[in-house]
Design an enzyme around this catalytic site. Sequence first.
Site, PDB file in Angstrom:
ATOM      1  N   VAL A 178       4.399  -6.903   0.276  1.00 53.89           N
ATOM      2  CA  VAL A 178       4.359  -6.531  -1.152  1.00 53.89           C
ATOM      3  C   VAL A 178       2.914  -6.561  -1.624  1.00 53.89           C
ATOM      4  CG1 VAL A 178       6.711  -7.361  -1.548  1.00 53.89           C
ATOM      5  CG2 VAL A 178       4.788  -8.917  -1.948  1.00 53.89           C
TER       6      VAL A 178
ATOM      7  N   HIS B 199      -0.495  -9.558  10.835  1.00 54.38           N
ATOM      8  CA  HIS B 199      -1.359  -8.617  10.125  1.00 54.38           C
ATOM      9  C   HIS B 199      -1.453  -7.296  10.888  1.00 54.38           C
ATOM     10  CE1 HIS B 199      -5.667  -7.631   8.587  1.00 54.38           C
ATOM     11  NE2 HIS B 199      -4.758  -7.101   7.806  1.00 54.38           N
TER      12      HIS B 199
HETATM   13  P1  NAD Z   1       1.543  -0.920  -1.548  1.00 53.25           P
HETATM   14  O1  NAD Z   1       1.179  -1.092  -2.969  1.00 53.25           O
HETATM   15  O2  NAD Z   1       1.494   0.447  -0.952  1.00 53.25           O
HETATM   16  O3  NAD Z   1       3.029  -1.437  -1.330  1.00 53.25           O
HETATM   17  C1  NAD Z   1       3.541  -2.613  -1.884  1.00 53.25           C
HETATM   18  C2  NAD Z   1       5.022  -2.409  -2.092  1.00 53.25           C
HETATM   19  O4  NAD Z   1       5.588  -3.661  -2.449  1.00 53.25           O
HETATM   20  C3  NAD Z   1       5.349  -1.428  -3.202  1.00 53.25           C
HETATM   21  O5  NAD Z   1       6.270  -0.470  -2.717  1.00 53.25           O
HETATM   22  C4  NAD Z   1       5.989  -2.293  -4.268  1.00 53.25           C
HETATM   23  O6  NAD Z   1       6.979  -1.617  -5.017  1.00 53.25           O
HETATM   24  C5  NAD Z   1       6.577  -3.384  -3.414  1.00 53.25           C
HETATM   25  N1  NAD Z   1       6.832  -4.616  -4.187  1.00 53.25           N
HETATM   26  C6  NAD Z   1       6.046  -5.230  -5.086  1.00 53.25           C
HETATM   27  N2  NAD Z   1       6.667  -6.329  -5.548  1.00 53.25           N
HETATM   28  C7  NAD Z   1       7.839  -6.426  -4.920  1.00 53.25           C
HETATM   29  C8  NAD Z   1       8.915  -7.342  -4.976  1.00 53.25           C
HETATM   30  N3  NAD Z   1       8.884  -8.377  -5.788  1.00 53.25           N
HETATM   31  N4  NAD Z   1       9.970  -7.130  -4.169  1.00 53.25           N
HETATM   32  C9  NAD Z   1      10.004  -6.084  -3.345  1.00 53.25           C
HETATM   33  N5  NAD Z   1       9.019  -5.168  -3.266  1.00 53.25           N
HETATM   34  C10 NAD Z   1       7.953  -5.343  -4.045  1.00 53.25           C
HETATM   35  O7  NAD Z   1       0.645  -1.940  -0.733  1.00 53.25           O
HETATM   36  P2  NAD Z   1       0.253  -1.920   0.821  1.00 53.25           P
HETATM   37  O8  NAD Z   1      -1.033  -1.248   0.987  1.00 53.25           O
HETATM   38  O9  NAD Z   1       1.440  -1.491   1.614  1.00 53.25           O
HETATM   39  O10 NAD Z   1      -0.020  -3.479   1.070  1.00 53.25           O
HETATM   40  C11 NAD Z   1       1.042  -4.393   1.228  1.00 53.25           C
HETATM   41  C12 NAD Z   1       0.507  -5.639   1.875  1.00 53.25           C
HETATM   42  O11 NAD Z   1      -0.046  -5.311   3.142  1.00 53.25           O
HETATM   43  C13 NAD Z   1      -0.602  -6.331   1.112  1.00 53.25           C
HETATM   44  O12 NAD Z   1      -0.465  -7.720   1.250  1.00 53.25           O
HETATM   45  C14 NAD Z   1      -1.856  -5.838   1.788  1.00 53.25           C
HETATM   46  O13 NAD Z   1      -2.934  -6.746   1.660  1.00 53.25           O
HETATM   47  C15 NAD Z   1      -1.384  -5.781   3.213  1.00 53.25           C
HETATM   48  N6  NAD Z   1      -2.148  -4.889   4.104  1.00 53.25           N
HETATM   49  C16 NAD Z   1      -2.556  -3.673   3.660  1.00 53.25           C
HETATM   50  C17 NAD Z   1      -3.269  -2.840   4.512  1.00 53.25           C
HETATM   51  C18 NAD Z   1      -3.695  -1.467   4.078  1.00 53.25           C
HETATM   52  O14 NAD Z   1      -4.439  -0.816   4.820  1.00 53.25           O
HETATM   53  N7  NAD Z   1      -3.244  -0.989   2.921  1.00 53.25           N
HETATM   54  C19 NAD Z   1      -3.538  -3.262   5.821  1.00 53.25           C
HETATM   55  C20 NAD Z   1      -3.084  -4.513   6.243  1.00 53.25           C
HETATM   56  C21 NAD Z   1      -2.384  -5.309   5.368  1.00 53.25           C
END
Ligand code: NAD
Length: 736
Positions: free
Chosen positions: A413, A463
């Site tokens: 999330v 991760h």
């Molecule tokens: P994103 O914003 O694309 O997706 C997050 C999702 O979580 C959204 O669909 C949102 O609706 C959902 N969400 C939020 N609150 C929620 C809840 N209470 N219950 C259920 N769903 C909920 O973000 P992302 O880029 O996919 O990142 C997600 C995680 O992965 C973060 O912790 C980020 O740091 C990590 N991450 C991201 C990357 C990247 O390249 N973007 C790489 C590695 C790790």
Amino acid sequence: MAYTNFTVETDADGIALVTWDMPGKSMNVFTAEVMDELNAIIDATVADAAVKGVVFTSGKSSFSGGADLSMIKSMFSFYQDEKAKDPTAATQKLFNLVGRMTGLFRKLETCGKPWVSAINGTCMGGAFELSLACHGRVASSAKSVKIALPEVKVGIFPGAGGTQRVSRLTDAQSALQMMTTGQSLTAARAKAMNLLHQVVEPDQLIPAAKQMIKDGLKPIAPWDEKGFKVPNGGIWTPAAAQLWPAAPAILRRETSGNYPAALAILKCVYEGLQVPFDTGLKIEQRYFTQVLQTTEAYSMIRSLFISMQELGKGARRPAGQPKAALKKVGVVGAGFMGASIAYVTAAAGIPVTLIDRDIEAAIKGKGVGEGLVKDSIGKGRLTQDEGAALLSRITPSADYSDLKDVDLVIEAVFEDRDVKKAVIEAVEAVLPASAIFASNTSTLPISGLAENSKRPADFIGVHFFSPVEKMMLTEVILGKETGDRAIAVALDYVAAIKKTPIVVNDTRGFFVNRCVFRYIHEAYDMLIGGVPAAMIENAAKMAGMPVGPLALNDEVAIDLSYKILKATVADLGEKAVDPRHMQLVSGLVESEGRLGRKNSKGFYDYPPKPAKKSLWPGLKDLYPQKKADDVDVGVLKQRFLVTIALEAARTMEEGIVTDPREADVGSILGFGFAPYTGGALSYIDGMGAKVFVDLCEKLAAAYGPHFKPTALLKDMAAKGETFYGRFDPYRVEKAA
Ligand code: NAD
């Protein structure tokens, strides 16, 4: 005679079917024992007057992966030991050892009876070289058949006749393309290149191979026939005059001269095509002996083959934990990362419940998988049925109670402590007692997140890197209280989705992002110092990095860099970041609205396709520009590699990473650290700690204290130690 690795059955037509099926191995590989047995089989079939010819195949679903690279690694140790005694004799012994496989295949080729290789599945490296020495080659048309000479990918080259036979069967350009890239060919492509005689239905493989012998296949290779002509006339033709002057330049463009094995392929083909076949083999043997003495070959085989395999097989898995059977996985957060995590999990055959705040968002997340499946079907990688089965394993939901029977939950999330806290609590309210909770956070320490958990021993970080379906690495992060069972389940999951794990202790940025930001920050320093942006990007590529630091920052997003810098100041104080970096990034984001690839405006401009991205001209106006002639590209290259390697060394010193294999493999798979070095720590080991420390001191004097060598490095330099010596990954096995 009975063999350990082969069976030999001769039929009524006098055709011996030799089936290679090594006991206790999932794939056939060449070992010293296999070569001894093959030698004996050649002798036995030649001596047996009842045998008219031989069909050679595999008893496994694949044909063979080629040489056992552990055998090649042992050649390095052998050579180092011998070199200490007598360098000239050591090189001669290495040369003789290298020639063993070449000699065996040549013996087969000239044994006087026809051999046909019946290729039933993946056929790589030495196994394809053996097939090339056979007089006939038939492959099954099954999708699983992949043919390649991929040695260059681990720093060596096809040194058992491959360079000589391929270039005498197909045109030189295709031969070079195949061997310098290590690309995989389908059976159809290999046939079109004249590397196979026939491609037949899988059930016709052995009959077709036998038929070739019954039809009178001559036991003579084309190059052993009188009047043999090299395809397209060889080296001294007008067509070759187009190819050969350009070939080294093209290779240099692709590799920046960093890969000795790739250059050796060019030399083997160019020189080999001008001499008789056996002389060509000798030339190949000489270059192979030379390449085996390079640091690049040693380091690449160690990291990209041996370590990668060991980590993939669970080198870091805690002993005594039963293997986890993952019957169902939950993914919470169906956004950019979660959607792809659900896809790779389902692709591994594991049912997934994909949860988001509402069902629409969860369904949208599944849509990402649908797009990827459609793509794979289009490329012929999946059938319609396989695609449908994969998608049926992803169940979108907005109801946390659907997680009541999962074995593992992966949380993806928003990167927000409070949102994650609420999700951890909501998930744990329904999660079975035996399940493990994994967070995909990229910046929040796992121990801190685990404070929100009622069961911190079952809490871990997993991760992923974007794009999830392509990136081969996952970082498994241990919180202070993470228990062995959580590590085992996380590693079993990573193995199930066929990625390579590294296990690291908790820290800001973990391992990969700590190193990546050093790379990007060095580019900021260069920009601020007036180095033209194009030189920064090109120097990084010449150093062996796949993507320039500014392009990489655009992919990561510049506003994310800004957010991370601000968070670092908030958590660690003003001194923790370079104010010039803050000024650069805040200026780009706030004044210029340049967020990176995502809004088509970053360090690069991204015009609509098919136009290509180009560096933003405004970069020139940010800082007074140096003239290109006043910039030493060699030093730029060093700055990139040294700053990353230093950060990797710091993670070892701090106990974040504990095994040098993980720092090396993590640096190559995570952000493409110059693969020819074998990874960030092998880069240091390759030049020696003393040389590295001296280099750091020189760079620190010119470019800032972040280059100062650490206490660990100075100690290693004084003692003449290496990372693989000081943090020997095999110390436990050796002690046992
Ligand atoms: P994103 O914003 O694309 O997706 C997050 C999702 O979580 C959204 O669909 C949102 O609706 C959902 N969400 C939020 N609150 C929620 C809840 N209470 N219950 C259920 N769903 C909920 O973000 P992302 O880029 O996919 O990142 C997600 C995680 O992965 C973060 O912790 C980020 O740091 C990590 N991450 C991201 C990357 C990247 O390249 N973007 C790489 C590695 C790790």
